[in-house]
Design an enzyme around this catalytic site. Sequence first.
Site, PDB file in Angstrom:
ATOM      1  N   ALA A  64      34.763  46.998  49.381  1.00 27.87           N
ATOM      2  CA  ALA A  64      33.352  47.180  49.725  1.00 27.87           C
ATOM      3  C   ALA A  64      32.659  45.831  49.584  1.00 27.87           C
ATOM      4  CB  ALA A  64      32.736  48.205  48.791  1.00 27.87           C
ATOM      5  N   GLY A 107      37.861  49.073  48.246  1.00 27.09           N
ATOM      6  CA  GLY A 107      37.580  49.986  49.356  1.00 27.09           C
ATOM      7  C   GLY A 107      38.555  49.820  50.506  1.00 27.09           C
ATOM      8  N   GLU A 110      41.375  51.913  49.595  1.00 29.35           N
ATOM      9  CA  GLU A 110      40.921  53.304  49.715  1.00 29.35           C
ATOM     10  C   GLU A 110      40.822  53.729  51.181  1.00 29.35           C
ATOM     11  OE1 GLU A 110      37.612  52.444  47.130  1.00 29.35           O
ATOM     12  OE2 GLU A 110      38.313  53.932  45.708  1.00 29.35           O
ATOM     13  N   GLU A 130      38.404  46.741  41.145  1.00 28.87           N
ATOM     14  CA  GLU A 130      37.009  47.010  40.761  1.00 28.87           C
ATOM     15  C   GLU A 130      36.748  46.758  39.275  1.00 28.87           C
ATOM     16  OE1 GLU A 130      38.854  48.918  42.744  1.00 28.87           O
ATOM     17  OE2 GLU A 130      37.650  49.740  44.382  1.00 28.87           O
TER      18      GLU A 130
HETATM   19  N1  CO8 Z   1      32.494  41.614  49.421  1.00 29.55           N
HETATM   20  C1  CO8 Z   1      31.735  40.635  49.960  1.00 29.55           C
HETATM   21  N2  CO8 Z   1      32.219  39.411  50.280  1.00 29.55           N
HETATM   22  C2  CO8 Z   1      33.520  39.179  50.031  1.00 29.55           C
HETATM   23  C3  CO8 Z   1      34.374  40.146  49.484  1.00 29.55           C
HETATM   24  C4  CO8 Z   1      33.810  41.425  49.168  1.00 29.55           C
HETATM   25  N3  CO8 Z   1      34.555  42.461  48.687  1.00 29.55           N
HETATM   26  N4  CO8 Z   1      35.614  39.619  49.359  1.00 29.55           N
HETATM   27  C5  CO8 Z   1      35.539  38.358  49.819  1.00 29.55           C
HETATM   28  N5  CO8 Z   1      34.279  38.095  50.225  1.00 29.55           N
HETATM   29  C6  CO8 Z   1      33.757  36.838  50.785  1.00 29.55           C
HETATM   30  C7  CO8 Z   1      33.604  35.776  49.702  1.00 29.55           C
HETATM   31  O1  CO8 Z   1      32.394  35.956  48.997  1.00 29.55           O
HETATM   32  C8  CO8 Z   1      33.659  34.508  50.517  1.00 29.55           C
HETATM   33  O2  CO8 Z   1      32.399  34.346  51.151  1.00 29.55           O
HETATM   34  P1  CO8 Z   1      31.651  32.904  51.084  1.00 29.55           P
HETATM   35  O3  CO8 Z   1      32.549  32.004  51.872  1.00 29.55           O
HETATM   36  O4  CO8 Z   1      30.344  33.179  51.728  1.00 29.55           O
HETATM   37  O5  CO8 Z   1      31.581  32.539  49.651  1.00 29.55           O
HETATM   38  C9  CO8 Z   1      34.668  34.835  51.612  1.00 29.55           C
HETATM   39  O6  CO8 Z   1      34.713  36.267  51.681  1.00 29.55           O
HETATM   40  C10 CO8 Z   1      36.067  34.326  51.296  1.00 29.55           C
HETATM   41  O7  CO8 Z   1      36.459  34.866  50.031  1.00 29.55           O
HETATM   42  P2  CO8 Z   1      37.250  33.996  48.921  1.00 29.55           P
HETATM   43  O8  CO8 Z   1      36.751  32.599  48.932  1.00 29.55           O
HETATM   44  O9  CO8 Z   1      37.184  34.747  47.633  1.00 29.55           O
HETATM   45  O10 CO8 Z   1      38.730  34.050  49.524  1.00 29.55           O
HETATM   46  P3  CO8 Z   1      40.109  33.882  48.744  1.00 29.55           P
HETATM   47  O11 CO8 Z   1      41.155  33.720  49.781  1.00 29.55           O
HETATM   48  O12 CO8 Z   1      39.993  32.833  47.695  1.00 29.55           O
HETATM   49  O13 CO8 Z   1      40.353  35.280  47.963  1.00 29.55           O
HETATM   50  C11 CO8 Z   1      40.429  37.680  47.748  1.00 29.55           C
HETATM   51  C12 CO8 Z   1      40.624  36.471  48.683  1.00 29.55           C
HETATM   52  C13 CO8 Z   1      41.501  37.672  46.669  1.00 29.55           C
HETATM   53  C14 CO8 Z   1      40.559  38.947  48.591  1.00 29.55           C
HETATM   54  C15 CO8 Z   1      39.039  37.591  47.068  1.00 29.55           C
HETATM   55  O14 CO8 Z   1      38.054  37.340  48.070  1.00 29.55           O
HETATM   56  C16 CO8 Z   1      38.602  38.808  46.303  1.00 29.55           C
HETATM   57  O15 CO8 Z   1      39.082  39.042  45.222  1.00 29.55           O
HETATM   58  N6  CO8 Z   1      37.625  39.589  46.858  1.00 29.55           N
HETATM   59  C17 CO8 Z   1      36.957  40.673  46.174  1.00 29.55           C
HETATM   60  C18 CO8 Z   1      37.898  41.847  46.013  1.00 29.55           C
HETATM   61  C19 CO8 Z   1      37.199  42.966  45.299  1.00 29.55           C
HETATM   62  O16 CO8 Z   1      36.716  42.851  44.185  1.00 29.55           O
HETATM   63  N7  CO8 Z   1      37.166  44.128  45.951  1.00 29.55           N
HETATM   64  C20 CO8 Z   1      36.598  45.340  45.402  1.00 29.55           C
HETATM   65  C21 CO8 Z   1      35.176  45.497  45.780  1.00 29.55           C
HETATM   66  S1  CO8 Z   1      34.438  46.956  45.046  1.00 29.55           S
HETATM   67  C22 CO8 Z   1      34.982  48.231  46.053  1.00 29.55           C
HETATM   68  O17 CO8 Z   1      35.680  48.022  46.993  1.00 29.55           O
HETATM   69  C23 CO8 Z   1      34.520  49.624  45.703  1.00 29.55           C
HETATM   70  C24 CO8 Z   1      35.052  50.680  46.659  1.00 29.55           C
HETATM   71  C25 CO8 Z   1      33.966  51.483  47.257  1.00 29.55           C
HETATM   72  C26 CO8 Z   1      34.392  52.654  48.077  1.00 29.55           C
HETATM   73  C27 CO8 Z   1      34.907  52.308  49.457  1.00 29.55           C
HETATM   74  C28 CO8 Z   1      35.214  53.497  50.306  1.00 29.55           C
HETATM   75  C29 CO8 Z   1      36.030  53.187  51.569  1.00 29.55           C
END
Ligand code: CO8
Length: 261
Positions: A64, A107, A110, A130
């Site tokens: 998400a 998400g 999921e 999460e």
């Molecule tokens: N949300 C918003 N932006 C994101 C997300 C995210 N989940 N993931 C990555 N981005 C953005 C980063 O902020 C970054 O943007 P910017 O360049 O503007 O700073 C860009 O994408 C690139 O990301 P990274 O620099 O972090 O890229 P890396 O290659 O270093 O890392 C990863 C890749 C490992 C995937 C890393 O981005 C990461 O860990 N992301 C977050 C993962 C996370 O915590 N996910 C869980 C979110 S909570 C959730 O999903 C709840 C579920 C809700 C229900 C859904 C029902 C379908």
Amino acid sequence: MILTEKKGEKQNVGFIQLNRPKALNALCDQLMAELQDALDEFETDSNIGAIVITGSRRIFAAGADVKEMQNLTYQKCLLGDFLARWTRITRCKKPVIAAVNGFAFGGGCELAMMCDIIYAGNKAKFGQPEILIGTIPGLIVFCAGGTQRLPRAVGKSLAMEMILTGDSISAAEAKNCGLVSKVFPAEELVNEAVKTAEKISGLSKIAVQLAKEAVNTGYETSLSEGLHFEKRVFHSTFSTDDRKEGMTAFVEKRKPEFTDN
Ligand code: CO8
């Protein structure tokens, strides 16, 4: 934020590609609204028999959209309709195959688990991170399913380990524990998913829809209720031309011609 097209020799596969590369396909409200519209369109198109959802080679979806959720409050979650459209995919009557290359986190994992079949590219990674950002899979009032579908798919111990540590698993581990049914080289994944979708699309749409409903009913109920549902649904297939055609074709040693009647 998504791309859609029809694929397959008979153009009978609905193909959806998540396309928000700068945010690693983070699932925001707009993306999910577009996904819902695409599912609505493919579901009402009588030529489409199955749907494939994929991301890019590097990322399925990073979860998400954390930036969208950053300032959200409990009150807004509970009283508003934030993410209300997210579970649309679980109501899709047609089979949906997730073709996961790269990360399927939060998400994203999921979303894949809401699909009926998951195929993975060999570099895919599945995780529920999460806990690392102070919340739990699934969000407050929406049943995204991380704490519910994951244990059913991979068993309690591995699900607990993933959910409590935020550690991800590889495609090979996901295959081992039954989260995904097949793993392919990344570049072949989408074609393989489309091939399977084409195969399903060539069968009786009535039988396919009933079979999907029977499996999902069993997934969410007791064994005896599931068996009862299955028996009733099995009986009901004897009211269709497709059942008669399928069995007659078998006896006559020819290919069946299903008409979806
Ligand atoms: N949300 C918003 N932006 C994101 C997300 C995210 N989940 N993931 C990555 N981005 C953005 C980063 O902020 C970054 O943007 P910017 O360049 O503007 O700073 C860009 O994408 C690139 O990301 P990274 O620099 O972090 O890229 P890396 O290659 O270093 O890392 C990863 C890749 C490992 C995937 C890393 O981005 C990461 O860990 N992301 C977050 C993962 C996370 O915590 N996910 C869980 C979110 S909570 C959730 O999903 C709840 C579920 C809700 C229900 C859904 C029902 C379908």
